[in-house]
Design a protein around this motif. Structure first.
Motif, PDB file in Angstrom:
ATOM      1  N   ALA A  91       0.722  -1.350   0.078  1.00  0.00           N
ATOM      2  CA  ALA A  91      -0.262   0.184   0.006  1.00  0.00           C
ATOM      3  C   ALA A  91       0.620   1.508  -0.131  1.00  0.00           C
ATOM      4  O   ALA A  91       0.733   2.150  -1.026  1.00  0.00           O
ATOM      5  CB  ALA A  91      -0.820  -0.259   1.210  1.00  0.00           C
ATOM      6  N   VAL A  92       2.122   1.510   0.592  1.00  0.00           N
ATOM      7  CA  VAL A  92       2.556   2.143   0.836  1.00  0.00           C
ATOM      8  C   VAL A  92       3.608   2.756  -0.426  1.00  0.00           C
ATOM      9  O   VAL A  92       3.604   4.077  -0.964  1.00  0.00           O
ATOM     10  CB  VAL A  92       4.069   2.426   1.887  1.00  0.00           C
ATOM     11  N   LEU A  93       4.039   1.823  -1.203  1.00  0.00           N
ATOM     12  CA  LEU A  93       4.552   1.651  -2.249  1.00  0.00           C
ATOM     13  C   LEU A  93       3.412   2.302  -3.597  1.00  0.00           C
ATOM     14  O   LEU A  93       4.039   3.718  -4.161  1.00  0.00           O
ATOM     15  CB  LEU A  93       5.539   0.480  -2.559  1.00  0.00           C
ATOM     16  N   PHE A  94       2.432   1.923  -3.498  1.00  0.00           N
ATOM     17  CA  PHE A  94       1.483   1.852  -4.024  1.00  0.00           C
ATOM     18  C   PHE A  94       1.085   3.178  -4.048  1.00  0.00           C
ATOM     19  O   PHE A  94       1.166   3.999  -5.091  1.00  0.00           O
ATOM     20  CB  PHE A  94       0.522   1.372  -4.285  1.00  0.00           C
ATOM     21  N   LYS A  95       0.946   3.928  -2.875  1.00  0.00           N
ATOM     22  CA  LYS A  95       0.323   5.790  -2.582  1.00  0.00           C
ATOM     23  C   LYS A  95       1.299   6.487  -3.318  1.00  0.00           C
ATOM     24  O   LYS A  95       1.339   7.266  -4.436  1.00  0.00           O
ATOM     25  CB  LYS A  95       0.053   5.669  -1.429  1.00  0.00           C
ATOM     26  N   ARG A  96       2.930   5.990  -2.694  1.00  0.00           N
ATOM     27  CA  ARG A  96       4.417   6.906  -3.573  1.00  0.00           C
ATOM     28  C   ARG A  96       3.973   7.196  -4.719  1.00  0.00           C
ATOM     29  O   ARG A  96       4.487   8.190  -5.841  1.00  0.00           O
ATOM     30  CB  ARG A  96       4.800   6.541  -2.886  1.00  0.00           C
ATOM     31  N   TRP A  97       3.692   5.505  -6.027  1.00  0.00           N
ATOM     32  CA  TRP A  97       3.685   5.340  -7.126  1.00  0.00           C
ATOM     33  C   TRP A  97       2.575   6.046  -7.961  1.00  0.00           C
ATOM     34  O   TRP A  97       3.391   7.127  -9.298  1.00  0.00           O
ATOM     35  CB  TRP A  97       3.809   3.954  -7.841  1.00  0.00           C
TER      36      TRP A  97
END
Length: 295
Positions: free
Chosen positions: A41-47
């Protein structure tokens, strides 16, 4: 990261590759938010944040995102609203590339060639001439931003930051550092204004940190990139003069952080949370600012 398992290093690579493409002559790029990133979820939000401040992007998702994390869908709605508002600006940056050969995503050194620190700022970029975007490339949310000379405005919070300086921030997962250049005009539209008007009608022009004695201009492209409108704002002699050409009659001029203006040649000024807003239907608007104050 190994192929097929994107992480923050590959997000950083996607950013730097996109900037490099612009330096190589490619005027516009597409950012893919990879399908496998939805597992984090964190990586997806940043991307997603990075992609939302690009000329074009795609969500490469085939199933549920990060186990159906509702905060992701909430952020997607917010970023979609922001991107919709910025659509005339984003569209114009792409048209500028086609017409003038200037990339939409620009290395800092392209906009600030006389600033040695800008040359080393490889993890941030100018989106067009007015927005500086600083994607978060670490899981802990820490980001170091170089702020060039002048008073920049945080696009999300309206905080003012005076450069030149380095700024270290711990950024929560729901936002991305984006800053508006001083002495610039940012063109936006409401989500439904284009439904009943032309693409060059119903626009809002927000002016940030206008420098005394300066002329600030902005070109906005219409459908197919053929027609365009020009707005020029001149400050001096205790007044601000706005000239427009090529736009419809429904325009809004927003003077960010300026309140208590003395007079306007058309309409009535309206004080808002962020400054003064003036409705305009003509091609010239004169604003008396002798006694105006900043928020």
């Amino acid at each position: 990261s190994p192929q097929g398992t994107p992480g923050f290093p590959s997000l950083a690579a996607a950013l730097r590759n996109s900037i490099s493409y612009g330096m190589s002559g490619l005027t516009s790029v597409n950012i893919d938010v990879p399908d496998i990133a939805k597992q984090d979820a964190v990586l997806f939000k940043r991307w997603l944040q990075f992609a939302s401040f690009a000329p074009h992007f795609r969500l490469r998702c085939t199933n549920s995102i990060a186990g159906g994390d509702q905060s992701i869908f909430s952020q997607l709605r917010i970023l979609t609203d922001i991107r919709t508002g910025l659509s005339p600006y984003l569209y114009s940056t792409v048209c500028e590339g086609i017409k003038y050969g200037i990339p939409a995503m620009r290395a800092m050194v392209m906009e600030f060639p006389g600033d040695p620190a800008a040359m080393g700022a490889e993890d941030q970029y100018m989106l067009g001439s007015s927005l500086m975007v600083c994607p978060v490339l670490t899981r802990n949310g820490q980001v170091t931003v170089y702020i060039p000379s002048g008073i920049w405005t945080d696009f999300m919070t309206r905080e003012k930051i005076r450069g030149p300086k380095y700024l270290v921030r711990n950024v929560d997962t729901d936002t991305i550092p984006v800053f508006v250049r001083p002495n610039s005009i940012l063109v936006t539209r409401s989500s439904d204004s284009h439904r009943e008007t032309g693409i060059l009608d119903g626009l809002t022009f927000t002016c940030f940190e206008l420098a005394p004695g300066s002329v600030t201009a902005c070109e906005v492209f219409g459908e197919d990139g053929n027609a365009s409108g020009i707005i020029r704002i001149t400050t001096g002699n205790n007044r601000i003069t706005v000239h427009t050409d090529g736009f419809g009659r429904n325009k809004r001029i927003v003077l960010s952080d300026i309140v208590n203006v003395v007079s306007v040649s058309e309409s009535m000024p309206e004080q808002t949370q962020f400054g003064t807003m003036i409705e305009s239907s003509g091609n010239e608007l004169i604003i008396g600012d002798r006694k105006s104050t900043r928020l």
